[in-house]
Design a protein around this motif. Structure first.
Motif, PDB file in Angstrom:
ATOM      1  N   TYR A   1      40.076  46.627 -24.229  1.00  0.00           N
ATOM      2  CA  TYR A   1      40.536  47.074 -25.544  1.00  0.00           C
ATOM      3  C   TYR A   1      41.000  45.892 -26.383  1.00  0.00           C
ATOM      4  N   ALA A   2      41.770  44.998 -25.771  1.00  0.00           N
ATOM      5  CA  ALA A   2      42.322  43.868 -26.521  1.00  0.00           C
ATOM      6  C   ALA A   2      41.229  42.937 -27.040  1.00  0.00           C
ATOM      7  N   THR A   3      40.199  42.732 -26.235  1.00  0.00           N
ATOM      8  CA  THR A   3      39.147  41.795 -26.636  1.00  0.00           C
ATOM      9  C   THR A   3      38.142  42.415 -27.601  1.00  0.00           C
ATOM     10  N   THR A   4      38.283  43.716 -27.862  1.00  0.00           N
ATOM     11  CA  THR A   4      37.386  44.376 -28.822  1.00  0.00           C
ATOM     12  C   THR A   4      38.172  45.113 -29.898  1.00  0.00           C
ATOM     13  N   ARG A   5      39.448  44.812 -30.042  1.00  0.00           N
ATOM     14  CA  ARG A   5      40.302  45.629 -30.903  1.00  0.00           C
ATOM     15  C   ARG A   5      39.906  45.585 -32.379  1.00  0.00           C
ATOM     16  N   GLN A   6      39.123  44.608 -32.800  1.00  0.00           N
ATOM     17  CA  GLN A   6      38.695  44.569 -34.200  1.00  0.00           C
ATOM     18  C   GLN A   6      37.527  45.510 -34.471  1.00  0.00           C
ATOM     19  N   ALA A   7      36.983  46.104 -33.423  1.00  0.00           N
ATOM     20  CA  ALA A   7      35.916  47.101 -33.585  1.00  0.00           C
ATOM     21  C   ALA A   7      36.220  48.288 -32.672  1.00  0.00           C
ATOM     22  N   PRO A   8      37.356  48.968 -32.899  1.00  0.00           N
ATOM     23  CA  PRO A   8      37.775  50.023 -31.970  1.00  0.00           C
ATOM     24  C   PRO A   8      36.921  51.271 -32.099  1.00  0.00           C
ATOM     25  N   GLY A   9      36.913  52.049 -31.020  1.00  0.00           N
ATOM     26  CA  GLY A   9      36.203  53.316 -31.046  1.00  0.00           C
ATOM     27  C   GLY A   9      34.703  53.131 -30.928  1.00  0.00           C
ATOM     28  N   GLY A  10      33.963  54.154 -31.307  1.00  0.00           N
ATOM     29  CA  GLY A  10      32.514  54.078 -31.341  1.00  0.00           C
ATOM     30  C   GLY A  10      31.895  53.620 -30.038  1.00  0.00           C
ATOM     31  N   MET A  11      30.817  52.828 -30.172  1.00  0.00           N
ATOM     32  CA  MET A  11      30.089  52.398 -28.978  1.00  0.00           C
ATOM     33  C   MET A  11      30.919  51.467 -28.104  1.00  0.00           C
ATOM     34  N   VAL A  12      31.844  50.711 -28.699  1.00  0.00           N
ATOM     35  CA  VAL A  12      32.690  49.840 -27.891  1.00  0.00           C
ATOM     36  C   VAL A  12      33.525  50.678 -26.921  1.00  0.00           C
ATOM     37  N   GLN A  13      34.153  51.744 -27.424  1.00  0.00           N
ATOM     38  CA  GLN A  13      34.962  52.588 -26.550  1.00  0.00           C
ATOM     39  C   GLN A  13      34.092  53.327 -25.529  1.00  0.00           C
ATOM     40  N   GLN A  14      32.913  53.738 -25.931  1.00  0.00           N
ATOM     41  CA  GLN A  14      32.024  54.388 -24.975  1.00  0.00           C
ATOM     42  C   GLN A  14      31.638  53.424 -23.850  1.00  0.00           C
ATOM     43  N   ALA A  15      31.441  52.154 -24.199  1.00  0.00           N
ATOM     44  CA  ALA A  15      31.129  51.150 -23.183  1.00  0.00           C
ATOM     45  C   ALA A  15      32.311  50.926 -22.253  1.00  0.00           C
ATOM     46  N   ILE A  16      33.513  50.827 -22.826  1.00  0.00           N
ATOM     47  CA  ILE A  16      34.712  50.663 -22.012  1.00  0.00           C
ATOM     48  C   ILE A  16      34.875  51.849 -21.068  1.00  0.00           C
ATOM     49  N   ALA A  17      34.611  53.048 -21.573  1.00  0.00           N
ATOM     50  CA  ALA A  17      34.744  54.248 -20.751  1.00  0.00           C
ATOM     51  C   ALA A  17      33.758  54.235 -19.588  1.00  0.00           C
ATOM     52  N   ALA A  18      32.523  53.828 -19.852  1.00  0.00           N
ATOM     53  CA  ALA A  18      31.521  53.785 -18.781  1.00  0.00           C
ATOM     54  C   ALA A  18      31.957  52.824 -17.682  1.00  0.00           C
ATOM     55  N   ILE A  19      32.499  51.675 -18.090  1.00  0.00           N
ATOM     56  CA  ILE A  19      32.981  50.694 -17.118  1.00  0.00           C
ATOM     57  C   ILE A  19      34.192  51.230 -16.367  1.00  0.00           C
ATOM     58  N   GLU A  20      35.148  51.799 -17.100  1.00  0.00           N
ATOM     59  CA  GLU A  20      36.350  52.366 -16.476  1.00  0.00           C
ATOM     60  C   GLU A  20      35.990  53.414 -15.432  1.00  0.00           C
ATOM     61  N   ASN A  21      35.067  54.303 -15.781  1.00  0.00           N
ATOM     62  CA  ASN A  21      34.686  55.376 -14.858  1.00  0.00           C
ATOM     63  C   ASN A  21      34.001  54.827 -13.607  1.00  0.00           C
ATOM     64  N   ALA A  22      33.178  53.792 -13.758  1.00  0.00           N
ATOM     65  CA  ALA A  22      32.535  53.184 -12.589  1.00  0.00           C
ATOM     66  C   ALA A  22      33.558  52.481 -11.703  1.00  0.00           C
ATOM     67  N   LEU A  23      34.555  51.845 -12.308  1.00  0.00           N
ATOM     68  CA  LEU A  23      35.598  51.180 -11.517  1.00  0.00           C
ATOM     69  C   LEU A  23      36.432  52.209 -10.746  1.00  0.00           C
ATOM     70  N   LEU A  24      36.704  53.351 -11.363  1.00  0.00           N
ATOM     71  CA  LEU A  24      37.429  54.406 -10.647  1.00  0.00           C
ATOM     72  C   LEU A  24      36.638  54.873  -9.430  1.00  0.00           C
ATOM     73  N   ASP A  25      35.329  54.955  -9.576  1.00  0.00           N
ATOM     74  CA  ASP A  25      34.482  55.353  -8.450  1.00  0.00           C
ATOM     75  C   ASP A  25      34.540  54.308  -7.339  1.00  0.00           C
ATOM     76  N   ILE A  26      34.486  53.018  -7.703  1.00  0.00           N
ATOM     77  CA  ILE A  26      34.607  51.951  -6.701  1.00  0.00           C
ATOM     78  C   ILE A  26      35.925  52.071  -5.946  1.00  0.00           C
ATOM     79  N   LYS A  27      37.005  52.237  -6.681  1.00  0.00           N
ATOM     80  CA  LYS A  27      38.326  52.291  -6.052  1.00  0.00           C
ATOM     81  C   LYS A  27      38.434  53.500  -5.127  1.00  0.00           C
TER      82      LYS A  27
END
Length: 395
Positions: free
Chosen positions: A72-98
Motif C-alpha cells: 500500500y505504501a509503495t503504491t499510495r499515489q495510485a490507490p484502489g483500482g487495479m493496484v488494490q486488486q493486485a495487492i489483494a491477489a498477492i495477499e490472498n496467495a500469501l495467506l494460502d502459503i502460511k
C-alpha cells in the motif's frame, strides 16, 4: 522461508476467463489465489507480476500484514483500482502459503471459524441461460417468463433459500440483459429509468416468485444501471414485492443513504469499493443495510478489517463472489471467520469444466456451503486442467 517468484495462469470460462496467481517460495510451499482481469481490469496480470518481482520476492510470506502495508505504501499515489486488486491477489496467495505451511485453514489465520456452514443464494439466476453465456453451459435455455418460473422452482427444489437476478427485457427474440451502466444496451450514457423497464421487472420478479414460492428470498441486482433519480423510481415502484434486497452500485454514499431512507426494502451495496478508506463514508452515512465485500479485490485480511468496521456500525456483510471455485473457497474462509455474516453469493450455472480446475470442489448441501477444513484454502489448482482450456483473450 522467502518468496521466490510468481506465475499467473488463465483459462477459458465461456463468456469470460478465470485468472489465478501462484506464488512460490524457497522451501517448496506455494500459495494460490483467484483474481479477475476480464471485467474492467485489462493488464492486471502485469501489475501483479511487477509488484511481486519488485516488492515481494525475498520477503517472508508469513508477514502478511507487513506485506500489505508495504505494498500500500509503495503504491499510495495510485490507490484502489487495479493496484488494490493486485495487492489483494498477492495477499490472498500469501495467506494460502502460511496456512499450508502451518497446516491450518485460512479461517484460523483470520481468528478462527465462527461457523462451518454458509447459507448461499443462487446468483445470476437466469442471466447465463440466454445470450452469449447460454452457448457455453449445459442448461435449459430461458426464452419466456414461464421458463424463468421453472428455473426458480429448480432453485427451490435444490434447497437454496435465495436467488439473485439481473434486469431482463423479454421481446420477440427472447430475453436480453438490460445493462446500460456498462455500456451494454440502450440507455447509456444517460442511465434514465424507463417505464417499460420497470414494468418488465415487475413481470420478471412475479415469474420468479411464482416459481420459487414464498420461502425463497429474491434479490434484485440493479448494478450501475441508473442515476439516483432512476434508482428511486425503480425501488419505489417495486417496494411492495417483499424482496430480500435491492442491490445498488453507486459512488455517492449520501445519495445511496437517501435511497435507503426512501424505501422499506433493504439496500445492499459496496461490492466495487476498496479497503476500509473506501467503505468508511458509506458506514458513516448509513448508506446500506448489507455491505458487500469483494475478497478477490480487497484480500481476505483487508476484508476482515472491513467486516470489523461494519460490525461497529451494526451492519452485516456478504461477499461478492461471481468467479470460479477458488474465489468461492477464499470467500468462504472469510465468511466463516466474521461474526456479522449475512449470506454468500455463488454462481451455480457455469461452464462444464469448472469443477476440473480445482483439486477439491466446494461442497454444497441443502443450499449451504460447507467450509473447507484443509490447510490454506483447502483446495489447489489443477494446472493440467487449466492448460486444457486456454484463455479466450490475451492476458
Amino acid at each position: 522461508m522467502k518468496v521466490t517468484g510468481c506465475e499467473t495462469l488463465h483459462c477459458d470460462a465461456g463468456w469470460r476467463d478465470f485468472s489465478f496467481l501462484k506464488v512460490t517460495t524457497d522451501e517448496g510451499v506455494t500459495g494460490v489465489s483467484e483474481y479477475n482481469e476480464c471485467y474492467g481490469s485489462p493488464g492486471l496480470s502485469g501489475v501483479i507480476e511487477r509488484l511481486v518481482a519488485d516488492r515481494v520476492v525475498g520477503e517472508d510470506p508469513f508477514a502478511v500484514s507487513r506485506m500489505n502495508a508495504k505494498l500500500y505504501a509503495t503504491t499510495r499515489q495510485a490507490p484502489g483500482g487495479m493496484v488494490q486488486q493486485a495487492i489483494a491477489a498477492i495477499e490472498n496467495a500469501l495467506l494460502d502459503i502460511k496456512g499450508r505451511a502451518l497446516g491450518v485453514p485460512v479461517s484460523d489465520l483470520l481468528g478462527g471459524a465462527v461457523r462451518d456452514r454458509l447459507e448461499l443464494y443462487w446468483s445470476h439466476c437466469g442471466t447465463y441461460r440466454f445470450g452469449a453465456p447460454a452457448r457455453h453451459i449445459d442448461r435449459p435455455p430461458i426464452e419466456t417468463l414461464d421458463d424463468l418460473a421453472t428455473l426458480a422452482r429448480e432453485v427451490r427444489d435444490r434447497g437454496f433459500r435465495g436467488l439473485k437476478t439481473n434486469i431482463f427485457l423479454f421481446g420477440e427474440d427472447g430475453p436480453r440483459l438490460h445493462m446500460p451502466g456498462f455500456a451494454g444496451t440502450s440507455g447509456w450514457p444517460e442511465l434514465n429509468a424507463r417505464r417499460d423497464v420497470i414494468e418488465a421487472l415487475r413481470r420478471q420478479l412475479g415469474a420468479l416468485r411464482d416459481g420459487a414460492g414464498p420461502e425463497v428470498g429474491i434479490h434484485l441486482d440493479l448494478n450501475f444501471n441508473f442515476k439516483p433519480e432512476g434508482y428511486l423510481q425503480v425501488t419505489r415502484a417495486l417496494d411492495d414485492l417483499d424482496l430480500t434486497w435491492f442491490e445498488i452500485d453507486l459512488y455517492d454514499p449520501a445519495a445511496l443513504a437517501h435511497i435507503r431512507r426512501s424505501v422499506r426494502t433493504p439496500i445492499a451495496s459496496c461490492e466495487s469499493l476498496f479497503g476500509t478508506r473506501g467503505f468508511r463514508p458509506y458506514f458513516e452515512h448509513a448508506s446500506m443495510d448489507v455491505a458487500i465485500v469483494d475478497i478477490p479485490w480487497n484480500g481476505a485480511w483487508e476484508g476482515l478489517k472491513i467486516a470489523a468496521m461494519a460490525e461497529a456500525y451494526e451492519t452485516n456483510v456478504a461477499p461478492h463472489n461471481f468467479y470460479g471455485h477458488l474465489s468461492t473457497v477464499m470467500s468462504a474462509h472469510f465468511c466463516a471467520a466474521i461474526p456479522n455474516f449475512r449470506v454468500m453469493e455463488i454462481d451455480i450455472d457455469d461452464v462444464p469444466w469448472k469443477d476440473d480446475l480445482v483439486t477439491v470442489v466446494p461442497a454444497i448441501e441443502d443450499g449451504h456451503l460447507v467450509v473447507p477444513k484443509g490447510p490454506g484454502w483447502g483446495t489447489d489448482l489443477d494446472e493440467e486442467a487449466i492448460r486444457a482450456h486456454p484463455p479466450s483473450r490475451p492476458h
